[in-house]
Design an enzyme around this catalytic site. Sequence first.
Site, PDB file in Angstrom:
ATOM      1  N   LYS A  55       0.841  -1.198   0.000  1.00 26.37           N
ATOM      2  CA  LYS A  55       0.000   0.000   0.000  1.00 26.37           C
ATOM      3  C   LYS A  55       0.875   1.247   0.000  1.00 26.37           C
ATOM      4  O   LYS A  55       0.644   2.179  -0.770  1.00 26.37           O
ATOM      5  CB  LYS A  55      -0.885   0.033   1.251  1.00 26.37           C
ATOM      6  CG  LYS A  55      -2.160  -0.753   1.110  1.00 26.37           C
ATOM      7  CD  LYS A  55      -2.902  -0.816   2.428  1.00 26.37           C
ATOM      8  CE  LYS A  55      -3.895  -1.949   2.398  1.00 26.37           C
ATOM      9  NZ  LYS A  55      -4.336  -2.405   3.697  1.00 26.37           N
ATOM     10  N   GLN A  99      -5.452  -1.466   9.479  1.00 25.22           N
ATOM     11  CA  GLN A  99      -5.312  -2.816   8.917  1.00 25.22           C
ATOM     12  C   GLN A  99      -5.987  -3.848   9.822  1.00 25.22           C
ATOM     13  O   GLN A  99      -5.774  -3.865  11.036  1.00 25.22           O
ATOM     14  CB  GLN A  99      -3.808  -3.141   8.750  1.00 25.22           C
ATOM     15  CG  GLN A  99      -3.507  -4.430   8.049  1.00 25.22           C
ATOM     16  CD  GLN A  99      -3.901  -4.425   6.567  1.00 25.22           C
ATOM     17  OE1 GLN A  99      -3.963  -3.399   5.931  1.00 25.22           O
ATOM     18  NE2 GLN A  99      -4.204  -5.598   6.038  1.00 25.22           N
ATOM     19  N   ASP A 122     -11.615   2.710   3.593  1.00 23.36           N
ATOM     20  CA  ASP A 122     -11.975   1.287   3.506  1.00 23.36           C
ATOM     21  C   ASP A 122     -13.482   1.123   3.260  1.00 23.36           C
ATOM     22  O   ASP A 122     -13.925   0.034   2.895  1.00 23.36           O
ATOM     23  CB  ASP A 122     -11.649   0.585   4.836  1.00 23.36           C
ATOM     24  CG  ASP A 122     -10.395  -0.264   4.772  1.00 23.36           C
ATOM     25  OD1 ASP A 122     -10.084  -0.789   3.686  1.00 23.36           O
ATOM     26  OD2 ASP A 122      -9.737  -0.403   5.822  1.00 23.36           O
TER      27      ASP A 122
HETATM   28  N1  GUN Z   1      -6.983  -6.803   5.815  1.00 28.76           N
HETATM   29  C1  GUN Z   1      -7.082  -7.527   4.674  1.00 28.76           C
HETATM   30  N2  GUN Z   1      -7.677  -6.798   3.702  1.00 28.76           N
HETATM   31  C2  GUN Z   1      -7.963  -5.599   4.250  1.00 28.76           C
HETATM   32  C3  GUN Z   1      -8.583  -4.406   3.735  1.00 28.76           C
HETATM   33  O1  GUN Z   1      -9.012  -4.314   2.581  1.00 28.76           O
HETATM   34  N3  GUN Z   1      -8.678  -3.366   4.612  1.00 28.76           N
HETATM   35  C4  GUN Z   1      -8.224  -3.448   5.886  1.00 28.76           C
HETATM   36  N4  GUN Z   1      -8.379  -2.382   6.660  1.00 28.76           N
HETATM   37  N5  GUN Z   1      -7.661  -4.533   6.389  1.00 28.76           N
HETATM   38  C5  GUN Z   1      -7.528  -5.604   5.568  1.00 28.76           C
END
Ligand code: GUN
Length: 295
Positions: A55, A99, A122
């Site tokens: 990311k 996350q 998100d």
């Molecule tokens: N953990 C795995 N995929 C994601 C996601 O798309 N967003 C977040 N915040 N955590 C994750």
Amino acid sequence: MTKAEIISGTETAKEVRAAVAGGVAALKEAKNVTPGLAVVLVGADPASEVYVKNKARQTVEVGMNSYEHRLDETVSEVTLLTLIDQLNRDETVHGILVQLPLPAHIDDHKVINAILPEKDVDGFHAINAGRLATGQSALVACTPVGCVILAKKAKSDLSGLDAVVIGRSNIVGKPVAQLLLQENCTVTIAHSRSKNLPDIVRRADLVVAAAGQKEMVKGDWIKPGAIVIDVGIHRITKENGKSGLVGDVAFDEAAAIAGAITPVPGGVGPMTIACLLRNTLLACYRANGLADPVI
Ligand code: GUN
């Protein structure tokens, strides 16, 4: 034998990132503002570490600012909520992502709902989920948006299709069903307690497999010519001892019958971060009183 068109998430994600980079450049030109994305990682889960690193790299590649906050596995919920409060107030931060998964002593819902809805890139906040469900402007969860973009690569107008979503999670199943409703599909949400799942899937012109079960969807569940979007990602050890990735769909069998299918890897996976960057750009445009960019 593969008959289906392979829908490339790798290529489509590149197109989305290029469009986002264009939007970032236009915003810098118009307002001298750089979108900023803050990612909060609690603990050191290896899969989460990989996501967060990817990311951060891609955020910088499209011209945005990336802020990383790493907290110890034992951090208190109050300390995490205090950090979110600081990020909510920080004008250089337009998107906040915590996350998941979080350690068991922390309440996910409490943390997600502490993020300002307009910074919730998100799309997990109850306000954004409610706005999506009621057809109002929202930040929408990234993987579902990616699924619909890929389905529309195979067929630009999904209107009237029978769509079956397998999985009812807040992160994928429910929001993707809402998006497909907005595309005028007739939507069925199936899940682990559904009766006769193969028969339900056989009716589908469009299948979104987000069950979290390795190669669960078999080739003979697929209606000839259907569009198959595979959200699953599972690590396996192949016959030659090397490790590989497979999805929720038995790919080779399904690809012999489907009209179009996403591969694993290289399908839905790369779309998630691309759509996160897209959401961060949208959040920044909206924070600056601008109309949504066309991306
Ligand atoms: N953990 C795995 N995929 C994601 C996601 O798309 N967003 C977040 N915040 N955590 C994750």
